[in-house]
Design an enzyme around this catalytic site. Sequence first.
Site, short mmCIF file in Angstrom:
data_model
loop_
_atom_site.label_atom_id
_atom_site.label_comp_id
_atom_site.label_asym_id
_atom_site.label_seq_id
_atom_site.Cartn_x
_atom_site.Cartn_y
_atom_site.Cartn_z
N HIS A 289 84.57 5.03 -17.88
CA HIS A 289 84.24 6.40 -17.45
C HIS A 289 85.45 7.29 -17.72
O HIS A 289 86.54 7.03 -17.21
CB HIS A 289 83.95 6.44 -15.94
CG HIS A 289 82.63 5.83 -15.57
ND1 HIS A 289 82.13 5.86 -14.29
CD2 HIS A 289 81.71 5.19 -16.32
CE1 HIS A 289 80.97 5.26 -14.27
NE2 HIS A 289 80.69 4.82 -15.47
N TYR B 291 80.36 12.41 -6.62
CA TYR B 291 80.67 12.57 -5.20
C TYR B 291 80.13 13.93 -4.77
O TYR B 291 80.62 14.96 -5.26
CB TYR B 291 82.17 12.54 -4.97
CG TYR B 291 82.83 11.19 -5.26
CD1 TYR B 291 83.06 10.28 -4.24
CD2 TYR B 291 83.22 10.83 -6.54
CE1 TYR B 291 83.65 9.05 -4.48
CE2 TYR B 291 83.82 9.60 -6.81
CZ TYR B 291 84.03 8.72 -5.76
OH TYR B 291 84.61 7.50 -6.01
N PRO C 6 85.82 4.08 1.62
CA PRO C 6 85.47 3.83 0.23
C PRO C 6 85.46 5.08 -0.67
O PRO C 6 85.41 4.94 -1.89
CB PRO C 6 84.07 3.22 0.31
CG PRO C 6 83.53 3.70 1.62
CD PRO C 6 84.70 3.83 2.54
N LYS D 16 89.10 2.76 -3.71
CA LYS D 16 90.45 2.19 -3.79
C LYS D 16 90.60 0.78 -3.22
O LYS D 16 91.63 0.13 -3.48
CB LYS D 16 91.45 3.11 -3.09
CG LYS D 16 91.65 4.42 -3.79
CD LYS D 16 92.19 4.21 -5.19
CE LYS D 16 92.36 5.47 -5.97
NZ LYS D 16 92.42 5.24 -7.41
N TYR E 235 92.80 9.22 -8.83
CA TYR E 235 91.57 8.43 -9.02
C TYR E 235 91.78 7.31 -10.03
O TYR E 235 91.30 6.20 -9.86
CB TYR E 235 90.42 9.35 -9.47
CG TYR E 235 89.06 8.71 -9.28
CD1 TYR E 235 88.48 8.65 -8.02
CD2 TYR E 235 88.36 8.18 -10.36
CE1 TYR E 235 87.25 8.05 -7.83
CE2 TYR E 235 87.12 7.59 -10.18
CZ TYR E 235 86.56 7.54 -8.91
OH TYR E 235 85.34 6.94 -8.72
#
Length: 386
Positions: free
Chosen positions: A72, A197, A289, A293, A381
């Site tokens: 991704h 998200y 979550p 991580k 991220y």
Amino acid sequence: MKTQVAIVGAGPAGLLLGHSLRQAGIACIVVERTSQVRVESRIRAGILEATMTDLLARLGLDARLKVEGLPHDGLTLVNDGAVIPVDIVGSTGKHVTAYGQTEITRDLIDAAPAAGLDIVWEAGDVALHDVDSDHPSLTFTVDGVAQTIECDVIAGCDGFHGPSRAAIGGTYCDRAYPFGWLGVLADVAPCHHEVVYASHDRGFALASMRSPTRSRYYVQVGNDERVEDWSDDRFWDELETRLGPDIARGVTRGPSIEKSIAPLRSFVSEPMRRGRLFLAGDAAHIVPPTGAKGLNLAASDIVYLSEALIGWFARGDTAGVDGYSARALRRIWKTERFSWYLTSLMHRFPDAGPFERRMQHAELDYIATSAAAQASIAENYVGLPL
Ligand code: APR
Ligand code: PHB
């Protein structure tokens, strides 16, 4: 039995440590409380940082990951339906990979015999002894028969509920969040090519994937909610509302093959070493979550811990083991911060008023219009440097 490193727990942390030590010729045994079938069937995280994929490559355990993992280049935030793409590869030069923890666990267990990594399954009453001495040991039972492993070092990789953390006698710092995630796994194509998200007035939602034909979705729920009250139809309706029309358009509905609620918490136990006992992974820390991580933090602990133990056993160099706890905790706290930040930004908190809500909107609007803000999210991220 005698070995150099007795590893408690065959989750990702224990298995990664076992393979790292075996690659360096260090003797170790993994002792796991549950069965192989149960360990292999746990459904958990699915987004890997380069920290994790690099470690699997160094261990020569990435053959299936390279074929089946989905790279991704970015992630997507959604604020009340407004889509905010965040470019990861553009600002960091790296990407994340969608590949289930279930698959990693299977790969690590399948490769254990060839690596000479012994795993004792279904060990009862596991107990740690004499961690302050030079001769610690582990006792347990298998089929009712008492066993002892004498070793030089114990690695506590036994997750949040294992016995190792208590044997350190450290201090704990934690926060419980007033909500959980209801997760659904379904054999349908993912709704989007990246992880989404979504922040919405009705609560948070997440769209993720395990493969081109398997999707993983979550919605924020109150801590008093019961999974029985969530039919598949209710779940899909709520998910689509929160993802907003642009993302919901891509959702394919299908029967859930797994549905469960997990609470959210932040937790750190310090220090991560006492004498000959070292903690790694969930035994020492939990992150909510949001940010993906948990698994990745276990991988960075194992990079540090295996380097330290290899230096000690191979060269008699104690600098790595002496510095392990402080080195690991620096990265852990920064990762705790990012997970807490993203959780706080994206969820509805029951005690938040209109001001807090406006702050969330303003922050998401800032992210939507600032390359600097997006770069900051991207570098966290994708995983902070080791
Ligand atoms: N004796 C032996 N093994 C034990 C004991 C015990 N008393 N108690 C627990 N265990 C085992 C568990 O059964 C489990 O297999 O320790 C293992 C711990 O594994 P995880 O909970 O997966 O923890 P860790 O390996 O640190 O995982 C890292 O991956 O998905 C995430 O949530 C997970 O964030 C965590 C991360
Ligand atoms: C998942 O795929 O299960 C997943 C993805 C991203 C997260 C958490 C979980 O932040």
